[in-house]
Design a protein around this motif. Structure first.
Motif, mmCIF file in Angstrom:
data_model
loop_
_atom_site.group_PDB
_atom_site.id
_atom_site.type_symbol
_atom_site.label_atom_id
_atom_site.label_comp_id
_atom_site.label_asym_id
_atom_site.label_seq_id
_atom_site.Cartn_x
_atom_site.Cartn_y
_atom_site.Cartn_z
ATOM 1 N N THR A 136 0.815 -1.212 0.000
ATOM 2 C CA THR A 136 0.000 0.000 0.000
ATOM 3 C C THR A 136 0.852 1.268 0.000
ATOM 4 O OG1 THR A 136 -0.098 0.130 2.417
ATOM 5 C CG2 THR A 136 -1.799 -1.201 1.314
ATOM 6 N N SER B 93 0.389 3.637 1.998
ATOM 7 C CA SER B 93 0.649 3.891 3.412
ATOM 8 C C SER B 93 1.912 3.166 3.876
ATOM 9 C CB SER B 93 -0.556 3.436 4.242
ATOM 10 O OG SER B 93 -0.285 3.548 5.611
ATOM 11 N N ASN C 170 4.926 4.901 2.406
ATOM 12 C CA ASN C 170 5.198 6.141 3.114
ATOM 13 C C ASN C 170 5.901 5.866 4.444
ATOM 14 O OD1 ASN C 170 4.810 9.121 3.258
ATOM 15 N ND2 ASN C 170 3.706 8.551 5.120
ATOM 16 N N ARG C 171 5.490 4.824 5.122
ATOM 17 C CA ARG C 171 6.156 4.486 6.392
ATOM 18 C C ARG C 171 7.611 4.131 6.157
ATOM 19 N NH1 ARG C 171 3.224 1.054 10.811
ATOM 20 N NH2 ARG C 171 4.967 1.896 11.999
#
Length: 80
Positions: A55, A57, A60-61
């Protein structure tokens, strides 16, 4: 193979402990000379990871949040 391995690590719950990076260590690694260049991780591998089901997300992490925590000296990289 590396993207599949990364997906397995993320699925196992370790996204909070992963940091993604790459380097350009020789001339033939530059785009001009046939390599991936400095943008390889974001331009080439990022879309491939999204296609594989990682994902935005999670990306981004691994590309922003986790490195920021490490670089600012936070003790815990986060296990969530």
């Amino acid at each position: 193979q590396r993207i599949s391995l990364l997906a397995s690590v993320i699925d196992a719950g370790y996204v909070g402990q992963c940091v993604l990076s790459h380097d350009v260590g020789s001339k033939n690694m530059l785009r001009r000379y046939g390599g991936g260049g400095y943008s390889h991780l974001l331009a080439d591998l990022g879309p491939a990871m999204l296609i594989r089901g990682i994902t935005e997300s999670a990306l981004n992490r691994m590309l922003v949040e986790n490195p920021a925590r490490w670089l600012t000296g936070e003790n815990s990289v986060g296990m969530t």
